[in-house]
Design a protein around this motif. Structure first.
Motif, mmCIF file in Angstrom:
data_model
loop_
_atom_site.group_PDB
_atom_site.id
_atom_site.type_symbol
_atom_site.label_atom_id
_atom_site.label_comp_id
_atom_site.label_asym_id
_atom_site.label_seq_id
_atom_site.Cartn_x
_atom_site.Cartn_y
_atom_site.Cartn_z
ATOM 1 N N GLY A 493 0.824 -1.208 0.000
ATOM 2 C CA GLY A 493 0.000 0.000 0.000
ATOM 3 C C GLY A 493 0.857 1.256 0.000
ATOM 4 O O GLY A 493 0.534 2.249 -0.672
ATOM 5 N N ILE A 494 1.969 1.214 0.739
ATOM 6 C CA ILE A 494 2.899 2.347 0.759
ATOM 7 C C ILE A 494 3.534 2.528 -0.620
ATOM 8 O O ILE A 494 3.687 3.658 -1.113
ATOM 9 N N PHE A 495 3.907 1.410 -1.245
ATOM 10 C CA PHE A 495 4.466 1.475 -2.591
ATOM 11 C C PHE A 495 3.484 2.166 -3.552
ATOM 12 O O PHE A 495 3.865 3.041 -4.343
ATOM 13 N N ILE A 496 2.221 1.762 -3.486
ATOM 14 C CA ILE A 496 1.210 2.308 -4.397
ATOM 15 C C ILE A 496 1.011 3.800 -4.155
ATOM 16 O O ILE A 496 0.983 4.602 -5.099
ATOM 17 N N LEU A 497 0.871 4.207 -2.880
ATOM 18 C CA LEU A 497 0.643 5.615 -2.585
ATOM 19 C C LEU A 497 1.842 6.472 -2.995
ATOM 20 O O LEU A 497 1.672 7.567 -3.549
ATOM 21 N N LEU A 498 3.060 5.984 -2.740
ATOM 22 C CA LEU A 498 4.253 6.721 -3.129
ATOM 23 C C LEU A 498 4.297 6.897 -4.645
ATOM 24 O O LEU A 498 4.637 7.980 -5.153
ATOM 25 N N TYR A 499 3.954 5.846 -5.366
ATOM 26 C CA TYR A 499 3.924 5.924 -6.828
ATOM 27 C C TYR A 499 2.893 6.947 -7.285
ATOM 28 O O TYR A 499 3.179 7.808 -8.139
ATOM 29 N N VAL A 500 1.676 6.867 -6.739
ATOM 30 C CA VAL A 500 0.587 7.755 -7.166
ATOM 31 C C VAL A 500 0.931 9.212 -6.902
ATOM 32 O O VAL A 500 0.750 10.072 -7.766
ATOM 33 N N LEU A 501 1.449 9.516 -5.702
ATOM 34 C CA LEU A 501 1.781 10.897 -5.361
ATOM 35 C C LEU A 501 2.882 11.435 -6.279
ATOM 36 O O LEU A 501 2.804 12.571 -6.768
ATOM 37 N N VAL A 582 1.401 0.505 -16.001
ATOM 38 C CA VAL A 582 2.803 0.754 -15.640
ATOM 39 C C VAL A 582 2.960 0.749 -14.118
ATOM 40 O O VAL A 582 3.935 0.206 -13.586
ATOM 41 N N MET A 583 2.006 1.351 -13.428
ATOM 42 C CA MET A 583 2.057 1.321 -11.962
ATOM 43 C C MET A 583 1.955 -0.108 -11.445
ATOM 44 O O MET A 583 2.699 -0.497 -10.536
ATOM 45 N N ALA A 584 1.051 -0.884 -12.009
ATOM 46 C CA ALA A 584 0.886 -2.272 -11.568
ATOM 47 C C ALA A 584 2.168 -3.076 -11.795
ATOM 48 O O ALA A 584 2.600 -3.849 -10.921
ATOM 49 N N ILE A 585 2.787 -2.894 -12.961
ATOM 50 C CA ILE A 585 4.044 -3.607 -13.254
ATOM 51 C C ILE A 585 5.139 -3.167 -12.298
ATOM 52 O O ILE A 585 5.870 -3.995 -11.732
ATOM 53 N N THR A 586 5.268 -1.856 -12.091
ATOM 54 C CA THR A 586 6.326 -1.327 -11.228
ATOM 55 C C THR A 586 6.173 -1.816 -9.794
ATOM 56 O O THR A 586 7.134 -2.311 -9.175
ATOM 57 N N VAL A 587 4.975 -1.673 -9.254
ATOM 58 C CA VAL A 587 4.744 -2.050 -7.857
ATOM 59 C C VAL A 587 4.893 -3.556 -7.658
ATOM 60 O O VAL A 587 5.514 -4.011 -6.683
ATOM 61 N N SER A 588 4.359 -4.357 -8.582
ATOM 62 C CA SER A 588 4.431 -5.812 -8.419
ATOM 63 C C SER A 588 5.867 -6.319 -8.502
ATOM 64 O O SER A 588 6.279 -7.173 -7.711
ATOM 65 N N ILE A 589 6.653 -5.800 -9.464
ATOM 66 C CA ILE A 589 8.047 -6.238 -9.579
ATOM 67 C C ILE A 589 8.856 -5.758 -8.373
ATOM 68 O O ILE A 589 9.678 -6.507 -7.823
ATOM 69 N N THR A 590 8.630 -4.516 -7.960
ATOM 70 C CA THR A 590 9.338 -3.997 -6.786
ATOM 71 C C THR A 590 9.014 -4.829 -5.546
ATOM 72 O O THR A 590 9.904 -5.163 -4.753
ATOM 73 N N TRP A 591 7.762 -5.168 -5.380
ATOM 74 C CA TRP A 591 7.336 -5.987 -4.233
ATOM 75 C C TRP A 591 7.985 -7.371 -4.296
ATOM 76 O O TRP A 591 8.447 -7.908 -3.280
#
Length: 595
Positions: A493-501, A582-591
């Motif tokens: 969730g932190i990854f997603i919010l950081l990406y969105v902001l 792109v967000m989904a790919i970035t967050v999932s790979i980072t996770w």
């Protein structure tokens, strides 16, 4: 909340508002914010200027010089021309151009790539009766995605890398971001070839850019009716100016007054000024008729071009130009640049007004008659991107044949040394620039042409603003708020919010400013959670580059916005699903890799 934190927050909010409203040039806005932080004592002089000698910022400048040498060789443009000409269908040609676009942008600055590719893409589209709106936005997106594959692919990666090193962290390796950049690029190419090509508008840019028959860019221009010529004393219909095809008459200036309402029987007089719009060829044909003279408002006239005393240049006003939001009559253009403005193209404007009253905006295309000192006067300034020149009188002389491959060889050696971590990218770029100088491939005076000084000032000033966020605790405050909001969702969730902001910021201000504002938040978040900074830094770097939703977030988007005749909604229709994926790919790979 301390007063220092409050002041820092107010300064940053005011800075963001000014950037969104385009109240002034970006470097002026950021330098003003930095000066306020210095004046209030929040930053010491040493902290305020630390960005001006940051390794990441200096690396960007060096790489721009190297990329300029590669671009000047002309090999890239010829490669693109061959690639497009070998395509047998729009879909195949789009694929053939998106792949090299993304690969080149992994090692070169993407704005010159888009600028260099665009003329050839337009020519191919014209020849094959394909709307350029089907090609130009995918090319911009491909270069943005391709830039995320390597450390040097975009200035954002280098800025984040430089800030990490400055804070004592390891920074990125040359291909570390490729684990996300490559899947993003592959997804984007597949999406554009499959779904995106159908979603893109089949739109030939409207009249200010193309006419309906020849798909040629159209320029606003002024011509004066000469005494004793074929036009003085004739009606508009008799002069052949009543038709909508070819050159179109938008207005008439008589005794300083602009007339818009007139019939085809309106009689022209000597010294009337005609406000026209048309393609370069059509304007040249009309000017060649007896009784009309193209008005440049300066000593430069077409006779100088015919005699080889001046050059015809087509340039795009950059996002960092000192001319922005000034009327042409207030720019003192001939005195500044040794050139006169012959015509103006703007993708969405067709106001009936005199040339001198036009307010210059980012992305405007200017048709110039340039004198012999034009290059010297623009060599240290990032005012324009050159689109096209008169081939018979190009002030930016191409390389001799024996030197054309040297920049490519040196560039390849730089990439190998940096990728193998034999030397740092900063050292590799510095050595390459020195060799370009010693071998006389790029003299010092030409090197200055390729350094984006305004961009470097923006980056340098933003470093100081990022320092203020860390020093005052503003970054910690934002990090704690973010953790509080996303606590129920855990680290992902932190990854997603950081990406969105970060992504929201990059869509409305600049990618580098967004990265430098959000990286301190990422650093403090990692410290609070007790985790490595790498995954959060990766998310900030990718999110700050992934500007797909608006044309104003990234300079390549702004460039194709006008060139392809797009509307704002076109970017949103394509950009929103692309950004989500792109967000989904970035967050999932980072996770998966670092979570």
């Amino acid at each position: 909340m301390t007063w220092e934190m409050a002041v820092t927050g107010i300064v940053i909010l005011a800075m963001m508002g000014a950037l969104i409203k385009e109240a002034a040039r970006p470097e002026v806005i950021l330098l003003t914010a930095l000066f306020v932080l210095l004046l209030t004592g929040i930053l010491t002089p040493a902290q305020a200027v630390q960005g001006f000698y940051n390794q990441g910022m200096l690396t960007i400048g060096l790489l721009c010089i190297v990329a300029g040498a590669v671009q000047k060789s002309g090999l890239v443009e010829r490669f693109v021309e061959n690639v497009l000409n070998n395509g047998h269908s729009p879909r195949q040609s789009l694929l053939r151009i998106m792949v090299p676009s993304s690969l080149f942008s992994g090692v070169l600055n993407n704005t010159p790539i888009v600028a260099a590719f665009t003329p050839y893409v337009r020519q191919w589209c014209e020849k094959h009766d394909v709307a350029p709106s089907k090609f130009l936005l995918p090319i911009s997106f491909a270069t943005i995605a391709g830039g995320t594959m390597t450390l040097i692919g975009t200035s954002t990666n280098l800025v984040v890398h430089g800030m990490l090193i400055e804070r004592g962290f390891a920074g990125f390796s040359f291909f570390q971001l490729a684990i996300i950049g490559v899947p993003i690029t592959l997804f984007l190419i597949v999406f554009m070839i499959g779904i995106g090509l159908r979603m893109l508008p089949n739109r030939v840019p409207t009249m200010p850019y193309y006419n309906t028959d020849k798909n040629q860019k159209r320029f606003s221009a002024e011509m004066v009716v000469e005494p004793n010529g074929d036009f003085a004393g004739k009606t508009i219909k008799q002069a052949g100016l009543h038709q909508k095809n070819g050159v179109e008459l938008l207005g008439i200036v008589r005794k300083g007054k602009v007339l818009e309402n007139y019939s085809s029987s309106f009689k022209l007089k000597a010294h009337d000024y005609l406000l026209l719009i048309g393609s370069l060829n059509d304007i040249a044909y009309l000017e060649g008729r007896d009784g009309l003279q193209l008005d440049t408002g300066a000593a430069y006239q077409l006779d100088g071009l015919r005699q080889g005393e001046s050059q015809l240049l087509e340039v795009v006003v950059t996002h960092y130009s000192s001319l922005l939001f000034k009327k042409m009559k207030d720019t003192l253009f001939p005195q500044q640049f040794d050139a006169a403005i012959v015509g103006v193209h703007r993708y969405d404007d067709q106001h009936v007004q005199r040339m001198e009253e036009i307010t210059i905006k980012p992305g405007d295309t200017l048709l110039l008659l340039a004198g012999p000192d034009f290059e010297n006067r623009t060599s240290t300034r990032n005012e324009f991107t050159i689109l096209r020149t008169n081939k018979s009188s190009n002030p930016f002389q191409p390389f001799p044949a024996w030197k054309r491959f040297l920049p490519i060889i040196l560039f390849g050696m730089m990439i190998v040394l940096a990728a193998a971590q034999i030397i740092s990218i900063f050292t590799a770029a510095a050595v390459t620039v020195m060799l370009l100088l010693v071998l006389n491939i790029l003299p010092v005076r030409e090197m200055k042409n390729y350094i984006p000084f305004q961009v470097l000032i923006v980056i340098s000033a933003a470093f100081g603003i990022g320092e203020a966020m860390l020093k005052t605790g503003a970054a910690t405050y934002l990090a704690e708020m973010m953790l509080q909001w996303m606590a129920p969702f855990g680290l992902i969730g932190i990854f997603i919010l950081l990406y969105v902001l970060t992504n929201i910021l990059t869509e409305v201000i600049t990618n580098n400013a967004a990265a430098i504002i959000m990286l301190p938040v990422a650093i403090e978040t990692a410290a609070i959670l007790g985790i490595q900074i790498t995954p959060l830094a990766v998310i900030v770097a990718i999110a700050a580059s992934a500007s797909f939703i608006t044309p104003i977030g990234y300079q390549t988007n702004l460039f194709v916005y006008g060139q392809g005749g797009y509307r704002f909604i076109d970017f949103m229709k394509i950009g929103i699903p692309v950004s989500l994926m792109v967000m989904a790919i970035t967050v999932s790979i980072t996770w998966t890799v670092w979570g």
